[in-house]
Design an enzyme around this catalytic site. Structure first.
Site, PDB file in Angstrom:
ATOM      1  N   SER A   1     -36.191  19.663  39.614  1.00 62.54           N
ATOM      2  CA  SER A   1     -36.480  20.998  39.307  1.00 62.54           C
ATOM      3  C   SER A   1     -37.406  21.093  37.670  1.00 62.54           C
ATOM      4  O   SER A   1     -36.770  20.743  36.766  1.00 62.54           O
ATOM      5  CB  SER A   1     -35.359  22.097  39.210  1.00 62.54           C
TER       6      SER A   1
ATOM      7  N   THR B   1     -49.534  25.734  51.060  1.00 61.72           N
ATOM      8  CA  THR B   1     -50.583  25.044  50.126  1.00 61.72           C
ATOM      9  C   THR B   1     -49.681  25.003  48.801  1.00 61.72           C
ATOM     10  O   THR B   1     -48.993  25.623  48.274  1.00 61.72           O
ATOM     11  CB  THR B   1     -51.533  26.331  49.783  1.00 61.72           C
TER      12      THR B   1
ATOM     13  N   THR C   1     -33.476  24.390  44.526  1.00 68.12           N
ATOM     14  CA  THR C   1     -32.865  25.018  45.664  1.00 68.12           C
ATOM     15  C   THR C   1     -33.590  24.696  47.102  1.00 68.12           C
ATOM     16  O   THR C   1     -33.049  24.314  47.946  1.00 68.12           O
ATOM     17  CB  THR C   1     -32.920  26.458  45.318  1.00 68.12           C
TER      18      THR C   1
ATOM     19  N   CYS D   1     -26.448  31.496  37.725  1.00 69.18           N
ATOM     20  CA  CYS D   1     -26.353  32.326  38.705  1.00 69.18           C
ATOM     21  C   CYS D   1     -24.873  32.982  38.904  1.00 69.18           C
ATOM     22  O   CYS D   1     -25.065  33.780  39.410  1.00 69.18           O
ATOM     23  CB  CYS D   1     -26.988  31.759  40.035  1.00 69.18           C
TER      24      CYS D   1
ATOM     25  N   HIS E   1     -38.125  23.337  35.850  1.00 65.30           N
ATOM     26  CA  HIS E   1     -37.785  24.354  34.704  1.00 65.30           C
ATOM     27  C   HIS E   1     -36.796  24.093  33.972  1.00 65.30           C
ATOM     28  O   HIS E   1     -36.172  24.688  33.102  1.00 65.30           O
ATOM     29  CB  HIS E   1     -37.834  25.558  35.205  1.00 65.30           C
TER      30      HIS E   1
ATOM     31  N   ASN F   1     -24.139  20.788  36.373  1.00 69.87           N
ATOM     32  CA  ASN F   1     -24.646  21.848  35.284  1.00 69.87           C
ATOM     33  C   ASN F   1     -23.791  22.604  34.440  1.00 69.87           C
ATOM     34  O   ASN F   1     -24.097  23.117  33.598  1.00 69.87           O
ATOM     35  CB  ASN F   1     -25.736  22.813  36.448  1.00 69.87           C
TER      36      ASN F   1
ATOM     37  N   GLN G   1     -29.996  18.159  36.913  1.00 66.71           N
ATOM     38  CA  GLN G   1     -29.697  18.419  35.422  1.00 66.71           C
ATOM     39  C   GLN G   1     -29.784  16.875  34.735  1.00 66.71           C
ATOM     40  O   GLN G   1     -29.670  16.708  33.552  1.00 66.71           O
ATOM     41  CB  GLN G   1     -28.340  18.742  35.226  1.00 66.71           C
TER      42      GLN G   1
HETATM   43  C1  LIG Z   1     -27.698  21.145  39.293  1.00 67.47           C
HETATM   44  C2  LIG Z   1     -28.648  22.154  39.830  1.00 67.47           C
HETATM   45  N1  LIG Z   1     -29.206  22.484  41.236  1.00 67.47           N
HETATM   46  C3  LIG Z   1     -30.011  23.239  41.584  1.00 67.47           C
HETATM   47  C4  LIG Z   1     -30.523  24.192  40.918  1.00 67.47           C
HETATM   48  C5  LIG Z   1     -31.629  25.210  41.498  1.00 67.47           C
HETATM   49  O1  LIG Z   1     -32.533  24.926  40.736  1.00 67.47           O
HETATM   50  P1  LIG Z   1     -33.966  25.996  41.007  1.00 67.47           P
HETATM   51  O2  LIG Z   1     -33.723  26.962  39.879  1.00 67.47           O
HETATM   52  O3  LIG Z   1     -35.291  25.019  40.650  1.00 67.47           O
HETATM   53  O4  LIG Z   1     -34.072  26.383  42.264  1.00 67.47           O
HETATM   54  C6  LIG Z   1     -29.940  24.395  39.500  1.00 67.47           C
HETATM   55  C7  LIG Z   1     -30.250  25.277  38.612  1.00 67.47           C
HETATM   56  O5  LIG Z   1     -29.636  26.650  38.549  1.00 67.47           O
HETATM   57  C8  LIG Z   1     -29.123  23.243  39.174  1.00 67.47           C
HETATM   58  O6  LIG Z   1     -28.783  23.519  37.835  1.00 67.47           O
END
Ligand SMILES: Cc1ncc(COP(=O)(O)O)c(C=O)c1O
Length: 394
Positions: A211, A249, A85, A337, A213, A163, A191
């Site tokens: 990202s 930081t 994000t 989300c 996670h 996603n 993704q």
């Molecule tokens: C394609 C995509 N972009 C951005 C994000 C946002 O990632 P983060 O949770 O690291 O902010 C996600 C996750 O929901 C995602 O699937």
């Protein structure tokens, strides 16, 4: 919770079946170990010049090199962030800020909210935003993207692997057409990392978000790759970190976990593509064989190896997600989300599906820890759950 829930269907007892890897992934042991080591031994401030600071700096710079190697980028092009994000916001707002006055921005009609929202904010501030439509398979046409470019286009920003549907855009063709016009291109590859090969040396992409996670690393860590020489103003001000591209930081343990996840992705990529692809296909073949009136959303040919989005006519996706959860199976209706929201998926609507059809969709995303027995368990319980969900007024 053990598999074998209220339906009474038994499977391997023990763990739940997690089919929501596009929402987030379980953290891999190697990432946990790297984070633990950083917390214990690299707790210094990476900007400090003493030994404690230098230990933390070494973790950050080794991680940068590891991630750059996975992507075919240069280490000094990797800017650590708090996740995709932030990376997406930085790319969009940073490139917009780097030009003198509002012009135009080009994107697609099937983006993640972390791209849509900063674009909408810029639109409200006087920018023109062109949203190129996707076709019924969720695919973009490279020529349509090129046709949307204007002399004042400051940035093209596109989701590479969707996603919700797993649709993978024809990025090489799009990037070539955008580069011909000299416009910077940002891709959200969140993704895609760890699910398809990425070689930025061969791909004319100027900015790339990812990202941790989503690939077995921790939450709150990610990066934005910014190609050398590109003007992109920082989003976060307040420090000279990350070559003045991101103040604050550095999240040293998070960065260590991200690098460990990237190292695993590099090592396991060919196996993941074949294994996860087989599991996804087993799931889809079984669903088609056992459940009438289903259709797959999005191109099957141009798809992430792990993602299946299925429309189940007459059944509410939300009802199915809850019923599956009671059976020990984690799935999703689409973007995490957006789950629980009453709005149908804008991605499916952009592909021409009706609101009712979009509400009848289920996203099943496989990943590390999923095996054939887990897929077969899902296939054993799902037909009955669908039959019951179809009886609930939609
Ligand atoms: C394609 C995509 N972009 C951005 C994000 C946002 O990632 P983060 O949770 O690291 O902010 C996600 C996750 O929901 C995602 O699937």
């Amino acid at each position: 919770m053990s598999r074998g829930g209220p339906s009474g269907v038994q499977s391997t007892p023990g763990s739940r079946v997690y089919l929501d890897h596009n929402a987030t992934t379980p953290v891999r042991d190697e990432a946990i170990q790297a984070m633990e080591a950083a917390l214990h031994r690299a707790w210094g401030n990476p900007s400090s010049v003493h030994a404690e600071g230098m230990a933390a700096r070494a973790v950050v710079e080794n991680a940068r090199a590891e991630i750059a190697a996975l992507l075919g980028a240069e280490p000094d092009e990797v800017v650590f962030t708090a996740g995709a994000t932030e990376s997406n916001n930085t790319a969009i707002r940073g490139c917009a800020q780097a030009v003198a006055c509002p012009g135009s921005l080009v994107t697609s009609a099937a983006e993640h909210p972390s791209v849509d929202a900063p674009l909408a904010a810029l639109e409200a501030a006087g920018w023109r935003v062109t949203r190129v439509p996707v076709d019924a398979d969720g695919l973009l046409d490279a020529e349509a993207v090129a046709a949307a470019l204007a002399p004042d286009t400051a940035l093209v920003t596109l989701l590479w692997g969707n996603n919700e549907t797993g649709v993978v855009q024809p990025l090489a063709r799009i990037a070539e057409r955008v580069r011909e016009r000299g416009v910077p291109l940002h891709v959200d590859a969140t993704q895609c990392v760890g699910k398809l090969p990425i070689e930025l040396g061969l791909l004319p992409v100027d900015l790339l978000s990812l990202s941790a996670h989503k690939l077995g690393g921790p939450k709150g860590a990610g990066c934005l790759v910014v190609r050398r020489g590109l003007a992109c103003a920082p989003l976060l001000l307040g420090g000279p970190q990350e070559r003045r591209r991101r103040g604050g930081t550095e999240n040293v343990p998070g960065i260590a976990g991200l690098a460990a996840a990237c190292a695993l992705a590099a090592r396991e990529l060919p196996e993941r593509i074949s294994r996860w692809g087989e599991l996804r296909d087993r799931l889809w073949d079984g669903i088609q064989a056992k459940i009438p009136r289903v259709r797959r959303n999005g191109s099957a040919e141009h798809a992430l190896c792990n993602t299946l989005n299925v429309e189940i006519e007459g059944a509410s996706g939300e009802v199915l997600v809850q019923a599956l959860d009671l059976e020990g199976i984690a799935a999703s209706t689409g973007a995490a989300c957006a789950s629980g929201s009453v709005h149908p998926s804008h991605v499916l609507e952009a592909m021409g599906r009706s609101a009712a059809a979009a509400r009848s969709s289920l996203r099943l995303s496989v990943g590390h820890g999923v095996d054939e027995a887990a897929i077969d368990f899902v296939l054993a319980v799902l037909p009955d759950l669908v039959a019951r969900a179809r009886e609930v007024p939609n």
